[in-house]
Each structure stands twice: as structure tokens, then as C-alpha cells.
Design an enzyme around this catalytic site. Structure first.
Site, PDB file in Angstrom:
ATOM      1  CB  CYS A  27      71.160  16.826  18.574  1.00  0.00           C
ATOM      2  SG  CYS A  27      71.765  17.816  17.199  1.00  0.00           S
TER       3      CYS A  27
ATOM      4  CG  HIS B 277      67.673  14.853  15.521  1.00  0.00           C
ATOM      5  ND1 HIS B 277      67.299  15.697  16.543  1.00  0.00           N
ATOM      6  CD2 HIS B 277      68.738  15.427  14.915  1.00  0.00           C
ATOM      7  CE1 HIS B 277      68.104  16.752  16.544  1.00  0.00           C
ATOM      8  NE2 HIS B 277      68.986  16.609  15.565  1.00  0.00           N
TER       9      HIS B 277
ATOM     10  CD  GLU C 111      64.434  14.043  17.773  1.00  0.00           C
ATOM     11  OE1 GLU C 111      65.190  13.107  18.125  1.00  0.00           O
ATOM     12  OE2 GLU C 111      64.879  15.153  17.401  1.00  0.00           O
TER      13      GLU C 111
END
Ligand SMILES: Nc1ncnc2c1ncn2[C@@H]1O[C@H](COP(=O)(O)OP(=O)(O)O)[C@@H](O)[C@H]1O
Ligand SMILES: Nc1ncnc2c1ncn2[C@@H]1O[C@H](COP(=O)(O)OP(=O)(O)O)[C@@H](O)[C@H]1O
Ligand SMILES: [Mg+2]
Ligand SMILES: [Mg+2]
Lengths: 1107, 411
Positions: B259, B368, B370
Site C-alpha cells: 500500500c 492488502h 494481509e
């Protein structure tokens, strides 16, 4: 990857008749698939036995076979059509099972037909519960402990290990038929036994219980490149233990954190990969333990399903269409999202509203049925509603059900009001009602909460208003507390309204006391004008006027798959009370079509078919079409069908709201069945234009007295009749016209309680039992014309001429509801004079009623006299059937007529007369309702229909029986036991069966009779005459056909006939309950034995006709 | 009021955007007056993760899913030590949450930090407005309900463009996230989400988190196997000093950017960033992995984007390609040319989603991996990072296998 070019022609199998667990959602998905594949240039061959479907319209496929969905028929079709591929995932469980069989029998291999979408191994792995569980364990997912058993003993042993309750689930059945929950040994014995008998492989799965756990479904799609997306998550309001088809469900999932949801998503993706569904959609069900989040996999359906239809409507993502395209080789990222156009279909829809689905049950039609909801599905239809909050969507869904409930309580049927009288505030109950009364009601509430049933949602509110708290209600229902809090919050709103209203004097005063702010808040919680009117003791229309005068009107928001992130191009709307309105109102000529609402017995897919036809015709003619409906299963609620789709309840308030915004030039109410027709007068009174037959004429036909006057004026006969406003009056009328009489209440909720009554005593009993008679609610009494031939007619009129689309002769005699009777087009026994008399009467009536559009009339013919039973100035159940048989799209013609075209302009001036014969047969849900007698009467009970079409009546009838799932035997044993009144008529039939080489078997009376005519029949014991008895013979598989006409009219204790019919049903033995039916069966068997089974597509039938 | 508190305790509030668009609502948490950039997120789950994501610093977040608060707040799902959004706007707040993990309500959580929650808003209208007019400055107030005066005030609020927002969220000192692992990873904290740290830990990394402004030498001196450039708030263009440190890290140790980290890498290579009209925030964006041809459904949260000229025109035939950047004039980089592989592209708008610089040993994604909230389709990127560190350090060849295994893996 572009689409495959190595395949040219694709076979699609439909799901057959509408039955519980398999409804119009498969017409929706099948139609989408046909359209998509044709668009891609494939030759589509379609097989479906259900004529009431849009998919079987001749222009949906290149070859349309309305033929029985059986192995043999499919083999013939494959031989004729030589398709390259079979797409098995669109025809529900029926289509899938047949594809499996075709594979197993080597038929696909022999003819080089490739299974696309899902391969055999994947289907097997998903459908076989044991293989499925093993696969789940392999990928590290949890399943519930279970054991396959083929005997009751083994089931008991397993239950001993895991403890009760246990859940019994038969393999390879649909909608959980034959399954259930056993809380103890006896129950386990009973359910296991019935489950084993229902399972085609004589096996059931006994499983550890997860009752009370949260239940979820994910709709997943996968493409050839192994891209997987989740289209929608669905949370069941009713926890595990209630079939998802019988659960209120909510989309998206409401009570999962992202962590939990993503774990479920990961699991779903792993599952579709492990099972190996190559392309297309699958439905995966999960259960989550509410106390610790433990997640188990319940099952997977490797095909489109009822839930995928719901998910498509809930998100705007057309799962079936995309599935069809993926099956021919596209990948998700190659396909555009229809709604945004600019973004690809490879994404996961996100929604910014809440969707609630509520099933619709029809228990009132099945006296004796157990209305407890369990693992076996019992609902016959469903509604979906969209709102910005759960509360709003829930209340909209409740009023969409069309059961005279206008939200969650606070209406006329509210038990609180009915029981305790109107009160300012349920909290005031304490002062008004004695402790004892309260306690009894609380007891009732507790029992209605702890076992799920269709009314449970209302009892939740009663519970809260009687002071129960969320914890107690939770412990009784296991419904997630988040839902319970929301229902409580609705009650808070109601309390606020009630307390503001105390002391209100006039309507206006009451409304002023509520004030615009509270009314707006209530509207935002989904309260209907009706509810507010009920609370304020005002007229519905006064509430409407008041709120409009304060600018409280709904806005319309778009369903766009993306929560407004991208611009949406498809006009798919729902109403809500918010600040911004997104509707794009055009100044084109607009026609609004009101759909039929939820499927129910008596109003099903046929009406949706008509609505869709109307929409297509109007669009062809350049009109803007606005569709309003709330049934997520349907084709009409596909946003592709109309120019604008409003997914809204079909109540006066909701329809007027749309009209306020759209100002349509006209409304079409004829096609949605009784639902829109009920609104005709009220809509007209609001200044709206009703197209076609005027509301005045509709009323003329619907109002008994006015209709009788019309008939008198025309000199047409009606069975003698009268209206009883008291018991005494009823008796007098019955005596006057003579027994037997047919009685029915003029006003009823739910079941219509229509009965044939043979004497005064029964009449009195009926009135006591079934209805109240009062001047406001009189009962209708008709002379019951015994042994008459019933005839259905569908005609279309432009106000100048009337064309009779079809005259259908019923197989069963009058007295068996027209929707339940098999019928033949053209008639098979009526004389030419009689037919032209019927046509003549039809024209007279159409003219007298001022019909513009469709009219359906039922006649009874006895001894050459034609009686008019009823006239419905609207589309009927048989319109699609007639259209398929004649090739004339009646609903389209009627639509154009309503918009001003003449039949002459449309080139339809002569009654069509097809050269082939078609028989429509009804299909019943009795198997789902143990304890209900399998018997036909004036009250309709069928859920669907099939059609057999061929050169002769015999073959068409035989095919219709095959299609209905009970093929006529060509040899073997016929069991004949008939009522006394039928004894003489049965003799020649029995003789012919014997002559054909059938062995006859009879109980004493019939056996004696037959032997007196020298017809050999083996006598068997009645149930009480000792073993082996008649039931034992059925069980042992000795009997291939049963002719059993119900004796007498009594309601008394269950007779042999009851058990015979239930047993036959469980064993799937064809059972004929009327003499005329027996004759038809005989004819069918004879024809079948003479000529082998042939198949022919509709296109070929129609081509032959137009020569 | 819809959730059951009729009449009493309802506090009105007004939202005003800098272009004059305004909506009324009620405060379900807190009171006062807050400023920020108003954006929307389309995830249907994960409000706790969103509220606690430091990348939202300076932003007023509108959730498009209308029913929020349903499952409460729990001890495990936060992405940082506190709520980070300036304010939250929802359609309906659920006063009574229910979930087996729930330990409190969203309202209490926001109020504990003095944050404002606004409900009863036509969030769809707001979202459409942001879509059409772009993310912009906004104010919510419970004190001043006059649109005109709020408009004046909001126009004097500075906004986010060109501003360093990282300093509000980066940790002020270094800390050890976990003590054991096969690879030593230094994570630069620009507002790092806990999930990134959890994922690194899960993939066998021992992670030390350092403040955003830590010097490159200092980082390298710790002898890491790899360096993670985290997500974070605001405009990367306001972070020149960080960019020049990033540059010094390139080519030294494997670097993984997520990001904001991805954007900083772009800037370090001399590329430019631009502000998207209304950003990407949600959990359903399709991103094509150009190396495998597969599509990942991704979790997104960014308002700025690395510009790669001509990318949008490639919509028809998406193939992996290498863009050669002339980096001769860029100080500290030490190479005249960088071959930048375009590895990921957003299929909705064909913006750049991922790149790789094999010679310099870095890769990065705009989205993202994650997740939290959002789908787990892209977790393999952590294996990729591990594999890269492995190659660079010459240790633990077994991790290579992980790259193959990772796709379906659940955590
Ligand atoms: N072990 C179980 N414990 C409790 N309820 C169950 C169990 N298994 C199934 N059910 C309930 O029965 C319903 C039907 O089971 P399912 O396996 O989905 O069969 P079907 O093929 O009829 O959909 C489910 O929706 C669920 O509510
Ligand atoms: N007078 C009658 N004599 C014999 N059968 C009748 C008579 N009236 C109605 N029926 C039977 O009852 C069925 C239902 O009655 P009908 O008036 O058509 O009600 P519905 O509105 O349910 O179609 C008919 O299809 C017919 O079989
Ligand atoms: Mg199921
Ligand atoms: Mg009728």
C-alpha cells in the site's frame, strides 16, 4: 480463454414440474442459460416436461422437447439430436440426477456427449454424503459425525454412541424428503424406516445434531482458470434444524465478524476446488456453533439452486447466466458485469441494503399435515424484500406474503388485538387482562417458539409484548440475538406509536398526534400504511394522504452489485425511506405489469409465465415495461426481462408508491393471477388506468350475485345456487336445490375450505367446523353436479371477436379442482356439438363481461347440458399449456389486444385446432405431508404440472403419467378396490385389464363383484381382515397399478383407502382415484403397448401444424 | 431512534462537504466537531478492522453496508491499539451487538477515544456523491448545525493532499513484535496494521518494528533478512524524507512494500503518484496477477496510486510486462536503469496494483495481502517475501515449497 469451438450443440435438462423444493427458480436459471448459450451461437436442445415454463417457449431453444424427464426419453433425444455436450447443473436435483444416470448407463459415452460444468466425479463427490464428508476431512474441514445405515438397528446403535437428538438425512433426495430429527428411539425408528424407503439407494445418513447452531450458505462460482468468487452470503434467521428452504433467510450474513466470514469463504473456496466443480455455481451450507464459533460444513449443491436464484436477485449478479458462459469456456474476468458494464464479472458483489426472504407455506390446503418445520422442506413458495435495514426488509417481506399481514403485527390479524381487544399499548396488558389469561397465552407463545412453525415470526413479537426478554426468547428459539433485538426494536417503535395515540379522538387527530417525524421513523422501520392505519384507527388512504402531505414518500434505490461504487446501468429498484431518489423516470409510453407474488397452491409459475410474455410483447412493440413483483424465484424478476424492475410487495400502498413516481400510462393486472386482480378497483379509484378488461367487469365476474344475473340474462345455465347468511338460510337453500351441494365461504383466509356436502347434518357440521356464517361473511352454496365432465376454456377477446385458444376436457370429473385434474387438449370424448356449444357460450360470456384480453371459463357437462361453473376474466393456469400446444402465444396476443390492437390485426381470427393431442397432468406434494389423505377434491392441492404430447390421446396420457413420475405399467398386477357408486362402471375396465394379461387383485366387495362377471381377481385381505393384508402386498412390491376410488363422503376415522394411497405414494406406485382416470390409464397402456415411445420437439409439432 | 431509543438521548448532527453537499443524521457515539477527508468503504464485514486501520488517519469513513455494530467489538480483531478514523458514518448502528467473541460495543469503543459516530444517514446518497464529486474535505458537527457556517469552516481545513499524515500514526520508538523466527524482518511503521505483523510472524519471520523516520543505515545496521514497508495514511508525496531513505534500502536487502509502502517504492524509483477520484476501499476488487493469469479478490484501502503511463490502454490483453525506468539521475539509487515488472493490475480501472524489481530485490502491491478485513486470496505474497529473503540469504530452501502450498492455506 475464449469460448469453446469444439462443441456446437448443448443439451439442457430442466427440472420438470413445480414441486416443493424445486420451483420456478429453475425456470429462471434455465431460461438465462438458454438465452446465454444461444447468444453465443450454440445450438440448444432443451428437455423439460413442464409446459408452464418460459424456458420451454419455442424461441428459447433450437429444439424444445416437452417430454418426460426419464432415462429412456433422454436417450431417444440424444440419439435424435446428437448434442456435443450436456450441461447438467441447471435443472435442479432432477436434472443432475438424470445426468448422473445417463453417465452411469454409459449413454453419454456411447453418443460422445461431454458433461460440462460439473463432471461426473465432482457431482458424485458432492452428492454422496459419505464421499463428501471424507473429502472435507481431507482438506481439514470439520463435518458432523455421521453414519450411513440401511437398517433401523444400525441407526439405533449409532444414536447410542453420539446421543440424541440425531438428524436423519436420506441420500439423493430433494428438499430433505424422508428426513427428520429424532429426539428419541421411537422417533428414530419411524424416521429411519421412512427415510430408507424414500432413498433410491435404500440408505439414510444418521448424523450428530447441530440443532440450534447458526446456519449459513455461500454461493460460490468457479471458472476454468480456477478463479473463485463468492457471490453472496446468506444467513438463516431460523437456526439449524429448519431446512434453509423453510427458513427465513437474510443476505448478506449479519452476525459474522470479518474473521469468521473469511474463514467460511476460505473453506468454500477450498471445497469447490476439492470437489472439483469445474465451472459454474455451487451452494455450500455451513453451521456455526454460536457459543464458540466452531464451523462445520453441512452440504454442497454442485449446481444452481433456489439459493442461487435468491442470491442473484439479492445482489444483481446473474449466476445462472454466468455459469452457462463459464461452462463453455469463458473465464470470469472475460465476462463483463452486466450492471456496471465497465467492470468484469470476476468480483464479489457488495450490497448496501438488507435482503429478507420468507417462505410461504400452504398448510391450510392439507388438513392433517404437521406444520412443524424441520429438516424436510414444506414451503411452496417464497418472497423476498429489500430494505435499507433488516427491520424494513422484514416488514416488507411479511406484507409481500399476501396473507393479510401487513407487517410484523399491528394489523387486523394481530393475535394480541384479536385476543385482548384494542389497547393503547401492549404494556397495558397487565391491567386489562387477568393473570390466568396471560399465563395461557404465554404458554401458547412458549410452545410456538420452541418448535419452528410458519407463525413463529409473529410469536416472537407476541413474546416481547407479553414481557419476555431476549434471553428467554433466545433460549426457546436459538434465533441469533441480533435478530431478536431487531424485532424488539420494531416493538419499541410500535409502543411509541401506541403511546402517542392514547386519547386521540378522530382520524385526523390521531395522525396529528403521531406527527410527521414519528411517521417517517416508522416508515423507515418498514411499517405499512395499513399498520399505521390500524394503530391510529384510521383509513389506510388517510394515512397515505397525511404522509404525502408531509412529503413522506419512499425513494427508489438501485440494486447494483457494487454499493454505488460504480455507475449502474440496469434499472433494478427497491423502495426505502431515504433522502436521495435514484429512479430515472422516462417520458416514454409506459406499461406496468403486476406480477403474481409468491408461489402457492393455485397460483404458481403459470402466472409468471404470462407476465413475462406480456413484458416481452410490450418491449417488442416499443413500450417501456415496468415489472413489479416480489418472488425471487421467477423469470419476471430477472432485470433482463423488463425495462424496469421494482422488487416490491404487491400491496396497494407499494404499488401506488411506484405509480406516484412512474406515472405509468396503464397497468396490466390480468396476468398475475388473483394477486393484482384484488387491487383492481382500488387502483382504478386512485385514477390509474387498468388496461384490458375493466375492474367493473372483473367485479361482475367475481361477484357471485352479479355473475348469476349475467348468466340469467344470457340464458346460460349455472348449477342452481344460493348464498346463505345464516345456518338456517344455508339449510333452506340446500334443501331447495337438493343435495349434494358444494359449499364454500365467501370470505376466507388461507385454505378455502370448499367441500361437497351430501346431507344436512354434514352441512351443519361443516359450518360449525370450518366457517362462521354471518351477513358479512355468508357461505356460497351450489348444487353439486355429480359425475359431470369438467371443461376448461381459455379464450382471448378484443371486444369485437373472441378466439377460443383451447377447449380442455378434464380426465377427472367435476368436483375435482380444475387445477388438480388432468386434462386433454383437444377434448377426447366430448361431441362436436358440445364443443361448439361451449365455444359459443364462451363468446357470449366474453362479450357480456366486456373482456379485453384473456378469459378462462370452467364448464361442467352432464347429460349433454352445459353448466357454467365460473369465469375468470384473467390469465389462467392453463394459458401456458394452451400456448405450447397450439403454438399461439395467448398471453402475448392478449397483451397486444389490451393495448388496442384487434385480433384481426394480429391475424388471429380462427380458433386453433392442433393435430396432436396434449395431456396436462397435475403433480402433488403429498409425499411431504405424512398423515394427509392422498385424495382429490374441489380444493386445489397440486403444486405443478407436466405435459405429455403425441399423436393420440392414449400416448399423450401415458407420457403425462411418465412425466409426473408414475409411469403406467405395461404388465403386472392391478389392485382394484372401488367405492360402491363406482362398482358398475369399473367392470368393463377390469375386464379389459384382464384381457390385456394383467393380474387383478381386489378386496372382498370388488372381488365378489368381478367374479360375478367372471373376471378373475385374486381376493386380498383388508387391513383388519388379517395378514398378509392389502398393505403387505403393496409393500412386497407385488402391485404395479392401483385403482382406488374413495368411498363415501365421511370425514370419519381413517379407512383402508387412506393407508393404501399413502403406501402407494411412498412406493411410487401409480394410483388412480377416479373411474375416468382408470379409463384413461387403460387407453394409455394399450397405446404404449402397441407403439413404442417416440419423442418430438415442439418446433416439429408446430411446423407440422402450420402446414 | 430506529434502534429503540425513541425520543430521548438523540443528538442531531450535520455532515457538510466542502462542495456544499450536506446530510443530517444523529450521533450514535460521541459529540463535537470533526474534520477530515470523507471517503467510503464497501466492505460488508470488518468494521472493527476498518475503524482501527491507521491508514484512515485524517479520514471520515462512510461504510456503505448499512447495518453496523452487529457483532460488537472484540479483543482480537483490532488493527492497531486504538480507533484511527476521524469519524464513522453509518446508516444504522446496532445498539445491542451479539457474537460469542464480542467484548463490547462499537459505540463504547469510539466514545472511549472521544470519536464521533454518525447514523441515520443516506450513506448511499453520500457514496454516490463522493463517487461523482470525489473524496473531499468534510466536517461533522453536533454543536453547530448550520450548514453555511460549517461550510466556511470546512473550507479552511487543510485536507490531506501533500501532507505528512504518517507522523500521527507511526510508533515513536522501535519495538519487537515477536522474538523468534527464521528471518529477521524490519518493518517500517507508517501506520502498520497488526495483521501484516501477524502474517509475517505466521510465515516464520521475527519482526522488529521501527518508526517511519528511521534512517536507512540504522535499519541496515540491524542486519535484517528483509524489510517491510508498511501501509499508512495520506499522500505519499508528502513523505520526501522517507522516500530518500527507502531508496537507500533498495538493492541492499529484500524489500516488500504494501500500500503506502508500494507508493513510496514507486516514488523512490522516480515514478509519480496521483490522487484517485475517490480511492479504492473495500474487499471485492479484482486484481489480475499477470504472472499467473489468475484473478485475486483483494482488500483495498488507498486514495493515491502510482502512475505508470499507458497502463489503462492495456485493458484488452493483459500480460506481464517490464517497464524500463531511467533512474540515472536519481540520487542514492546507484543504478542507471531499473527494470520494473508490472505484476498486478486492477481489473476495474486498470490501475497499477503490483510491481517487482528483481535486480533490486523488491516487490510491492498496492492492495492488502494481509486482508483484515477482506479476502485471503493474496496471502501467497508473504511466502514470496520469505522465498526472496531465503534466496538472498541462502538459507532454508524448504520455504520455496511454501510458495506452491500457500494458495489455499488458512490461518
Ligand atoms: N446434523 C444436523 N443437525 C441439525 N440440523 C441439520 C443437520 N443436518 C442438516 N440439518 C438441517 O437440515 C436442513 C437440510 O439439510 P441439508 O443437508 O441441507 O439437506 P438438503 O439436501 O435437503 O438441503 C439444513 O438446512 C439444516 O437446517
Ligand atoms: N356445481 C359444481 N358441481 C360440481 N363440481 C363443481 C361445482 N362447482 C365447482 N366444482 C368443482 O370445484 C372446482 C373448483 O371450483 P371453482 O368454482 O372453479 O373454484 P376456483 O376459484 O377454486 O377455481 C371446479 O374446478 C370443479 O371441479
Ligand atoms: Mg440444504
Ligand atoms: Mg376454477
Amino acid at each position: 480463454m475464449p469460448r469453446r469451438t469444439d462443441i456446437k450443440s448443448i443439451l439442457i435438462i430442466g427440472s420438470g414440474p413445480i414441486i416443493i423444493g424445486q420451483a420456478c427458480e429453475f425456470d429462471y436459471s434455465g431460461s438465462q442459460a438458454c438465452k446465454a448459450l444461444k447468444q453465443e451461437g450454440y445450438r440448444v436442445v432443451l428437455v423439460n416436461s413442464n409446459p408452464a415454463t418460459i424456458m420451454t417457449d419455442p424461441d428459447m431453444a433450437d429444439r424444445t422437447y416437452i417430454e418426460p424427464i426419464t432415462l429412456k426419453v433422454l436417450e431417444r433425444i440424444i440419439q435424435r439430436e446428437r448434442p456435443d455436450a450436456l450441461l447438467p447443473t441447471l435443472g435442479g436435483q432432477t436434472g443432475l440426477n438424470l445426468a448422473v444416470e445417463l453417465h452411469r448407463k454409459g449413454i453419454l459415452r456411447e453418443h460422445g456427449v461431454e458433461l460440462i460444468g460439473a463432471k461426473f466425479d465432482a457431482i458424485e463427490k458432492a452428492e454422496d454424503r459419505e464421499l463428501f464428508k471424507a473429502a472435507m476431512r481431507r482438506i481439514g474441514l470439520e463435518v458432523l459425525r455421521s453414519c450411513h445405515v440401511s437398517s433401523v438397528e444400525a441407526a439405533l446403535e449409532f444414536a447410542g454412541e453420539v446421543g440424541y437428538p440425531v438428524v436423519i438425512r436420506p441420500s439423493f433426495t430433494l428438499g430433505g424428503t424422508g428426513g427428520g430429527i429424532a429426539y428419541g428411539e421411537n422417533e428414530l425408528r419411524e424416521i429411519t424406516d421412512s427415510g430408507i424407503s424414500h432413498s433410491p439407494i435404500r440408505e439414510v445418513l444418521v448424523e450428530e445434531s447441530a440443532i440450534g447452531w447458526k446456519e449459513y450458505e455461500l454461493e460460490v462460482m468457479r471458472d476454468r482458470a480456477d478463479n473463485v468468487v463468492v457471490i453472496c452470503s446468506i444467513e438463516n434467521f431460523d437456526p439449524m434444524g429448519v431446512h434453509t428452504g423453510d427458513s427465513i433467510t437474510v443476505a448478506p450474513a449479519q452476525t459474522l465478524t470479518d474473521k469468521e466470514y473469511q474463514a467460511m469463504r476460505d473453506a468454500a473456496i477450498a471445497i469447490i476446488r476439492e470437489i472439483g466443480v469445474e465451472t459454474g455455481g455451487s451452494n455450500i451450507q455451513f453451521a456455526v456453533n454460536p457459543h464458540n464459533g466452531r464451523m462445520v460444513v453441512v452440504e454442497m449443491n454442485p449446481r444452481v439452486s433456489r439459493s442461487s436464484a435468491l442470491a442473484s436477485k439479492a445482489t444483481g449478479f446473474p449466476i445462472a447466466k454466468i455459469a452457462a458462459k463459464l461452462a463453455v469456456g469463458y473465464t470470469l474476468d472475460e465476462l463483463p458485469n452486466d450492471i456496471t458494464l465497465k467492470t468484469p464479472a470476476c468480483f464479489e458483489p457488495t450490497i448496501d441494503y438488507c435482503v429478507v426472504k420468507i417462505p410461504r407455506w400452504d398448510f391450510a390446503k392439507f388438513p392433517g399435515a404437521d406444520c412443524t418445520l424441520t429438516t424436510q422442506m414444506k414451503s411452496v413458495g417464497e418472497v423476498m424484500a429489500i430494505g435499507r435495514t433488516f427491520k424494513e426488509a422484514l416488514q416488507k417481506a411479511v406484507r409481500s406474503l399476501e396473507q393479510d399481514r401487513f407487517g410484523l403485527g399491528s394489523d387486523k390479524e394481530d393475535a394480541l388485538g384479536v385476543r385482548f381487544g384494542p389497547m393503547p399499548n401492549p404494556a397495558a396488558l397487565g391491567q386489562r387482562v387477568s393473570e390466568r389469561e396471560k399465563e395461557t397465552f404465554l404458554e401458547e407463545i412458549r410452545s410456538r417458539l420452541s418448535v419452528s412453525n410458519p407463525d413463529r415470526i409473529f410469536y416472537l413479537r407476541y413474546a416481547f409484548s407479553m414481557g419476555m426478554d431476549v434471553d428467554e426468547v433466545y433460549s426457546l428459539t436459538k434465533i441469533d440475538k441480533w435478530f431478536l433485538y431487531n424485532i424488539r426494536a420494531l416493538l419499541d417503535c410500535e409502543f411509541e406509536i401506541r403511546s402517542r395515540l392514547s386519547g386521540a379522538s378522530t382520524q385526523q387527530d390521531a395522525l396529528e398526534k403521531l406527527g410527521p417525524d414519528l411517521i417517517r421513523e416508522a416508515k423507515r422501520c418498514g411499517f405499512s400504511d395499513r399498520q399505521l392505519a390500524h394503530l391510529a384507527r384510521a383509513e389506510e388512504l388517510s394515512v397515505r394522504r397525511y404522509r404525502l402531505s408531509h412529503g413522506i414518500r419512499p425513494v427508489f434505490k438501485l440494486v447494483d452489485t457494487c454499493a454505488a461504487e460504480f455507475q449502474a446501468y440496469t434499472p433494478y429498484y427497491y423502495s426505502t425511506y431515504e433522502s436521495e431518489d435514484e429512479s430515472r423516470v422516462s417520458d416514454k409510453r409506459k406499461v406496468m405489469i403486476l406480477g403474481g407474488g409468491p408461489n402457492r397452491v393455485g397460483q404458481g409459475i403459470e402466472f409468471d409465465y404470462c407476465c413475462v410474455q406480456a413484458a416481452l410483447a410490450l418491449r417488442d412493440d416499443g413500450c417501456e415495461v415496468i415489472m413489479v413483483n416480489c418472488n425471487p424465484e421467477t423469470v419476471s424478476t430477472d432485470y433482463d426481462i423488463s425495462d424496469k424492475l421494482y422488487f416490491e410487495p404487491l400491496t396497494l400502498e407499494d404499488v401506488l408508491n411506484i405509480c406516484d413516481s412512474e406515472s405509468p400510462d396503464g397497468l396490466i393486472l390480468q396476468f398475475g393471477g388473483q394477486t393484482p386482480l384484488k387491487l383492481a378497483l382500488a387502483l382504478e379509484a386512485q385514477g390509474l388506468t387498468i388496461l384490458g378488461t375493466s375492474p367493473y367487469s372483473i367485479d361482475l365476474a367475481e361477484d357471485r350475485e352479479k355473475f348469476a344475473a349475467v348468466l340469467r340474462r344470457l340464458g346460460l345455465r349455472q348449477p342452481p345456487n344460493g348464498i346463505g347468511r345464516s345456518l338456517e338460510e344455508a339449510k333452506k337453500i340446500a334443501r331447495l336445490i337438493g343435495y349434494p351441494v358444494l359449499v364454500r365461504p365467501s370470505y376466507v383466509l388461507g385454505g378455502r375450505a370448499m367441500e361437497v356436502v351430501y346431507d344436512e347434518e354434514t352441512l351443519a357440521g361443516y359450518i360449525e367446523r370450518a366457517v362462521e356464517v354471518s351477513p358479512e361473511r355468508p357461505i356460497l352454496i351450489d348444487k353439486f353436479v355429480e359425475g359431470a365432465t369438467e371443461v376448461d376454456v381459455d379464450a382471448v377477446s378484443d371486444g369485437r371477436i373472441t378466439v377460443v385458444g383451447g377447449v380442455m376436457e378434464h380426465i377427472e370429473q367435476a368436483g375435482i379442482h380444475s387445477g388438480d385434474s388432468a386434462c386433454s387438449l383437444p377434448p377426447f370424448s366430448l361431441s362436436a356439438e358440445c364443443i361448439s356449444e361451449i365455444k359459443e357460450q364462451t363468446r357470449l360470456l366474453a362479450e357480456a363481461l366486456g373482456v379485453i384480453g384473456l378469459i378462462n371459463i370452467q364448464f361442467a357437462v352432464k347429460d349433454g347440458i352445459v353448466y357454467v361453473l365460473e369465469a375468470n376474466p384473467r390469465a389462467s393456469r392453463t394459458v401456458p399449456f394452451v400456448s405450447k400446444v397450439t403454438g399461439i402465444p395467448l398471453a402475448k396476443v392478449a397483451t397486444r389486444v389490451m393495448l388496442g390492437k384487434t385480433l384481426a390485426e394480429l391475424g388471429l381470427t380462427r380458433d386453433p385446432s392442433p393435430r396432436h393431442v396434449a395431456v396436462k397432468e397435475a403433480v402433488f406434494p403429498f409425499i411431504k405431508f405424512p398423515g394427509v389423505d392422498v385424495i382429490l377434491g374441489p380444493e386445489m392441492r397440486s403444486t405443478g404440472e407436466v405435459m405429455g404430447i403425441d399423436k393420440s390421446f392414449g400416448m399423450a396420457f401415458a407420457k403425462s403419467q411418465m412425466a409426473a413420475g408414475t409411469p403406467l405399467p405395461l404388465e403386472g398386477t392391478v389392485l382394484i378396490t372401488v367405492a360402491d357408486k363406482d362398482k358398475t362402471a369399473i367392470v368393463p375396465i377390469a375386464r379389459e385389464f384382464a384381457a390385456l394379461g394383467f393380474d387383478l387383485m381386489s378386496t372382498s366387495g370388488t372381488a365378489q363383484l368381478l367374479s360375478s362377471y367372471h373376471i378373475p381377481a385374486r381376493r386380498v385381505n383388508k387391513i383388519r381382515e388379517g395378514r398378509p393384508n392389502i398393505i403387505d402386498h403393496i409393500r412386497s412390491g407385488e402391485i404395479d397399478l392401483i385403482i382406488n376410488t374413495p368411498g363415501g363422503q365421511g370425514q370419519g376415522p381413517k379407512r383402508d383407502g387412506f393407508y393404501v394411497r399413502r403406501e402407494a405414494l411412498a412406493r411410487n406406485i401409480p394410483t388412480i382415484t377416479t373411474v375416468r382416470g382408470a379409463l384413461a390409464a387403460l387407453e394409455g397402456i394399450k397405446t404404449l403397448r402397441k407403439q413404442g415411445l417416440q419423442v418430438k420437439s415442439l418446433q416439429e409439432h408446430h411446423a407440422a401444424h402450420s402446414l | 431512534m430506529e434502534s429503540g431509543s425513541f425520543g430521548n438521548g438523540v443528538m442531531k448532527c450535520v455532515l457538510v462537504l466542502e462542495d456544499g453537499f450536506s446530510l443530517e443524521g444523529r450521533a450514535f457515539a460521541g459529540d463535537g466537531e470533526v474534520y477530515g477527508e470523507v471517503v467510503f468503504n464497501t466492505s460488508m464485514t470488518g468494521y472493527q478492522e476498518i475503524v482501527t486501520d491507521p491508514s484512515y488517519k485524517g479520514q471520515i469513513v462512510t461504510l456503505t453496508y448499512p447495518l453496523i455494530g452487529n457483532y460488537g467489538i472484540n479483543g482480537e480483531d483490532a488493527e492497531s491499539g486504538r480507533p484511527q478514523v476521524e469519524a464513522l458514518i453509518v446508516r444504522e448502528y446496532s445498539r445491542v451487538p451479539h457474537n460469542w467473541r464480542s467484548t463490547g460495543t462499537l459505540r463504547d469503543y469510539l466514545e472511549e477515544y472521544g470519536l464521533l459516530g454518525m447514523e441515520g444517514v443516506d450513506t448511499r446518497a453520500l457514496t454516490k456523491h463522493i463517487r461523482e464529486a470525489g473524496a473531499m474535505r468534510a466536517v461533522i458537527s453536533t454543536r453547530d448545525l448550520e450548514v453555511e457556517s460549517l461550510l466556511k469552516k470546512v473550507r479552511s481545513y487543510p485536507g490531506l493532499v501533500g501532507r505528512d499524515m504518517v507522523r500521527y500514526v507511526t510508533s515513536d520508538k522501535e519495538y519487537v513484535w515477536n522474538t523468534s523466527g527464521n528471518y529477521r524482518v524490519i518493518a517500517l511503521d507508517f501506520g502498520i496494521k497488526y495483521s501484516i505483523l501477524r502474517m509475517l510472524e505466521h510465515h516464520g519471520c521475527q519482526v522488529t518494528v521501527v518508526p517511519a523516520y528511521t534512517k536507512a543505515e540504522e535499519i541496515l545496521a540491524k542486519g535484517p533478512d528483509g524489510i517491510l514497508l508498511s501501509n499508512g495514511p495520506g499522500d505519499p508525496a508528502g513523505l520526501c524524507s522517507i522516500v530518500s531513505e527507502v531508496r537507500k534500502l533498495l538493492g541492499r536487502k529484500p524489500v516488500f512494500g504494501i500500500c503506502l509502502g508500494h507508493q513510496l517504492l514507486g516514488l523512490a524509483l522516480g515514478l509519480r503518484t496521483f490522487k484517485l477520484k475517490f480511492g479504492h476501499r473495500g474487499g471485492n476488487h479484482p486484481v489480475k496477477n499477470l504472472q499467473t493469469g489468475k484473478v485475486e479478490i483483494t482488500s483495498q484501502n488507498h486514495g493515491f496510486c502510482v502512475e505508470l503511463p499507458g497502463l489503462g490502454a492495456r485493458s484488452v490483453e493483459l500480460r506481464e510486462e517490464v517497464v524500463t525506468l531511467d533512474t540515472g539521475s536519481i540520487p542514492d539509487l546507484g543504478v542507471a536503469r531499473v527494470n520494473l515488472r508490472v505484476t498486478h493490475v486492477n481489473l476495474n480501472d486498470f490501475t497499477l496494483e503490483g510491481t517487482e524489481g528483481p535486480e533490486l530485490g523488491f516487490f510491492s502491491v498496492q492492495y492488502h495481502p494481509e486482508a483484515s478485513p477482506g479476502p485471503h486470496d493474496s496471502r501467497y505474497l508473504f511466502w514470496k517475501f520469505v522465498a526472496m529473503m531465503e534466496r538472498a540469504s541462502g538459507r532454508y530452501p524448504q520455504a520455496e515449497k511454501g510458495v506452491v502450498l500457500c494458495r489455499d492455506e488458512q490461518i
